[in-house]
Write a protein that holds these residues in place. Structure first.
Motif, mmCIF file in Angstrom:
data_model
loop_
_atom_site.group_PDB
_atom_site.id
_atom_site.type_symbol
_atom_site.label_atom_id
_atom_site.label_comp_id
_atom_site.label_asym_id
_atom_site.label_seq_id
_atom_site.Cartn_x
_atom_site.Cartn_y
_atom_site.Cartn_z
ATOM 1 N N UNK A 154 0.826 -1.047 -0.054
ATOM 2 C CA UNK A 154 -0.060 0.014 -0.022
ATOM 3 C C UNK A 154 1.012 1.194 0.155
ATOM 4 N N UNK A 155 2.164 1.409 0.681
ATOM 5 C CA UNK A 155 3.061 2.354 0.681
ATOM 6 C C UNK A 155 3.817 2.706 -0.757
ATOM 7 N N UNK A 156 3.649 1.676 -1.622
ATOM 8 C CA UNK A 156 4.169 1.829 -3.195
ATOM 9 C C UNK A 156 3.449 2.426 -3.907
ATOM 10 N N UNK A 157 4.092 3.547 -4.668
ATOM 11 C CA UNK A 157 3.081 4.393 -5.735
ATOM 12 C C UNK A 157 3.280 2.944 -6.913
ATOM 13 N N UNK A 158 2.041 3.248 -7.441
ATOM 14 C CA UNK A 158 2.002 2.466 -8.845
ATOM 15 C C UNK A 158 3.030 2.786 -9.741
ATOM 16 N N UNK A 159 3.675 3.917 -9.759
ATOM 17 C CA UNK A 159 4.769 4.460 -10.754
ATOM 18 C C UNK A 159 6.152 4.292 -10.228
ATOM 19 N N UNK A 160 6.206 3.432 -9.139
ATOM 20 C CA UNK A 160 7.493 3.241 -8.329
ATOM 21 C C UNK A 160 8.661 2.678 -9.355
ATOM 22 N N UNK A 161 9.713 3.247 -9.095
ATOM 23 C CA UNK A 161 10.915 2.956 -9.705
ATOM 24 C C UNK A 161 12.032 2.520 -8.681
#
Length: 160
Positions: free
Chosen positions: A41-48
């Protein structure tokens, strides 16, 4: 004369405190749910996410689901259980935080010892709803231990 910080940014105390609080709360939750729903839940969908080193999972992963499929799922496949983070240091500055943590008692299903020190450099941002999310991670790992735990593992190359 070269600048001491080639990419200077303005430190905003309110943002620094919000980032630090977010990361502290996240690592408390992760320790309780073993990198379960709180972490995802803490990770952005656009995570790198960049996994440093030369292990089988080293590389840069663009997108939350890609990271989950190519790193977290294989780790769940090869470890008896994911590490419970023992946080040693958190440093925050604006949207960035560095967490130095360690694990102990972590073993691969192949018997390999997976105890190690970690350092994650993380950038956070507020999403459209005003929730703070992790948008970028550069993670430093022990490549020898990561490689050992993946010995004999066949990665699913069909996942994107």
């Amino acid at each position: 004369m070269a600048e001491a910080h080639p990419f200077p940014h303005k430190c905003v105390n309110g943002t620094t405190e919000a980032t630090r609080s977010f990361i502290e709360s996240l690592f408390t939750a992760v320790a309780l749910d073993n990198f379960g729903t709180s972490f995802a839940a803490a990770l952005s969908d656009d995570l790198v996410w960049t996994v440093t080193g030369s292990s089988p999972i080293a590389g840069t992963y663009n997108g939350k689901q890609v990271y989950i499929d190519k790193v977290l799922t294989p780790l769940r496949d090869v470890l008896v259980s994911l590490p419970v983070p023992i946080v040693e240091h958190i440093f925050a500055d604006g949207d960035w935080a560095t967490v130095n943590w360690r694990s102990q008692g972590v073993v691969g299903k192949n018997g390999a010892n997976y105890d190690m020190q970690y350092a994650w450099l993380m950038r956070t941002e507020l999403d459209d709803t005003g929730a703070r999310k992790i948008v970028e991670v550069i993670g430093f790992y022990d490549s020898v231990k990561v490689t050992a735990v993946f010995a004999g593992y066949v990665f699913n190359s069909t996942k994107v």
